[in-house]
Write a protein that holds these residues in place. Structure first.
Motif, PDB file in Angstrom:
ATOM      1  N   ARG A  66       8.550   2.127  -0.907  1.00 12.43           N
ATOM      2  CA  ARG A  66       7.180   2.437  -0.158  1.00 12.43           C
ATOM      3  C   ARG A  66       6.129   1.400  -0.347  1.00 12.43           C
ATOM      4  N   SER A  75       2.108  -1.393   6.664  1.00 13.02           N
ATOM      5  CA  SER A  75       1.906  -0.224   7.035  1.00 13.02           C
ATOM      6  C   SER A  75       1.224   0.685   6.290  1.00 13.02           C
ATOM      7  N   GLU A  78       0.901   6.963   5.741  1.00 12.95           N
ATOM      8  CA  GLU A  78       1.347   7.833   6.646  1.00 12.95           C
ATOM      9  C   GLU A  78       2.323   7.378   7.591  1.00 12.95           C
ATOM     10  N   GLN A  79       2.222   6.200   7.931  1.00  8.09           N
ATOM     11  CA  GLN A  79       3.324   5.398   8.835  1.00  8.09           C
ATOM     12  C   GLN A  79       4.584   5.286   8.087  1.00  8.09           C
ATOM     13  N   SER A  80       4.560   4.909   6.963  1.00  7.20           N
ATOM     14  CA  SER A  80       5.876   4.993   5.956  1.00  7.20           C
ATOM     15  C   SER A  80       6.560   6.255   6.209  1.00  7.20           C
ATOM     16  N   GLN A  81       5.995   7.339   5.748  1.00  4.76           N
ATOM     17  CA  GLN A  81       6.384   8.618   5.872  1.00  4.76           C
ATOM     18  C   GLN A  81       6.971   9.100   7.142  1.00  4.76           C
ATOM     19  N   ALA A  82       6.271   8.587   8.037  1.00  5.27           N
ATOM     20  CA  ALA A  82       6.578   8.978   9.478  1.00  5.27           C
ATOM     21  C   ALA A  82       8.103   8.087   9.657  1.00  5.27           C
ATOM     22  N   ALA A  83       8.129   7.054   9.412  1.00  4.96           N
ATOM     23  CA  ALA A  83       9.450   6.287   9.665  1.00  4.96           C
ATOM     24  C   ALA A  83      10.486   6.659   8.609  1.00  4.96           C
ATOM     25  N   ARG A  84      10.003   7.198   7.629  1.00  3.19           N
ATOM     26  CA  ARG A  84      11.357   7.908   6.619  1.00  3.19           C
ATOM     27  C   ARG A  84      11.819   9.186   7.378  1.00  3.19           C
ATOM     28  N   ASP A  85      10.956   9.926   7.950  1.00  7.49           N
ATOM     29  CA  ASP A  85      11.246  11.064   8.442  1.00  7.49           C
ATOM     30  C   ASP A  85      11.940  10.867   9.915  1.00  7.49           C
ATOM     31  N   ARG A  86      11.610   9.900  10.572  1.00  6.10           N
ATOM     32  CA  ARG A  86      12.350   9.590  11.790  1.00  6.10           C
ATOM     33  C   ARG A  86      13.812   9.184  11.556  1.00  6.10           C
ATOM     34  N   THR A  88      15.446   9.735   8.665  1.00 12.07           N
ATOM     35  CA  THR A  88      16.290  10.978   8.070  1.00 12.07           C
ATOM     36  C   THR A  88      16.813  11.798   9.288  1.00 12.07           C
TER      37      THR A  88
END
Length: 224
Positions: A66, A75, A78-86, A88
């Motif tokens: 991260r 980034s 929050e952007q990093s987490q959003a990218a991970r969620d996407r 996944t």
């Protein structure tokens, strides 16, 4: 679909070269999309993998994934987490399991590419590549650790002791450096880079529909 050296194939098989790194999430996404497209179009295709290091200068111990992404691309968390969620969600749709964790680390993959090169003549290049993607993104393994790499090699039927020797003596190090230089000198700066029939370069994960359209155009063009 087959996965062997495209030079040994006859003209009825679509040659597909993929330049990628095993710690690149969009590389496995792009491949799974391509795999769907190949199945949808019903073509016979030969996949040949080629090395690319996202972080050739990464320190030996790696860096928190991260923190690495935030520093490299500017980034936010929050952007990093959003990218991970996407990723996944996309992976789940494609049958690939991304399991991101807070302690996941970005590492150098030079050793991994040497092992993939070694696996080629045994017909294990493609299985090893897939196993390494899973080892990193699903299991959180350190792909810079020779013991981990040897374990992955053994899991697909390769000789673990010989895998360790390959990494210890670096017999394929020069070959990997030369191949990486070839692709960068020919304009490859990011991955995945997919080359159809040694002529048509497509960069990025383009989606199954787009890959299928490209394949149909190539097949129709060859048949014309």
């Amino acid at each position: 679909m087959t996965s062997q050296d495209s030079q040994s194939l006859d003209d009825s098989v679509l040659q597909i070269d993929i330049v990628s790194d095993v710690v690149c999430p969009w590389c496995i996404v792009g491949f799974k999309q391509l795999e769907q497209a190949i199945g949808e179009t019903g073509v016979s295709a030969a996949i040949k993998w080629h090395p690319f290091e996202l972080n050739p200068d990464m320190e030996e111990g790696g860096e928190n994934l991260r923190e690495h992404i935030m520093r490299k691309y500017g980034s936010t968390a929050e952007q990093s987490q959003a990218a991970r969620d996407r990723l996944t969600a996309i992976g789940a749709d494609l049958g690939f399991d991304f399991r991101f964790t807070d302690d996941m680390r970005m590492v150098n993959t030079f050793k991994a590419h040497q092992l993939i090169h070694w696996a080629g003549p045994a017909g294990k290049e493609h299985p090893l590549k897939m196993a390494l993607f899973q080892a990193y993104f699903r299991d959180g393994k350190d792909l810079n650790d020779p013991a981990v790499l040897a374990d992955v090699a053994e899991s697909i039927g390769l000789d673990r002791a010989e895998a360790l020797k390959v990494l210890e003596d670096g017999r394929y190090a020069d070959a990997i450096r030369q191949e990486e230089a070839f692709w960068t000198q020919n304009g490859i700066q990011g991955v995945p880079a997919v080359i159809f029939e040694r002529r048509h370069l497509i960069t990025g994960a383009q989606g199954a529909e787009n890959y299928a359209s490209i394949i149909r155009q190539l097949v129709d063009g060859e048949a014309a």
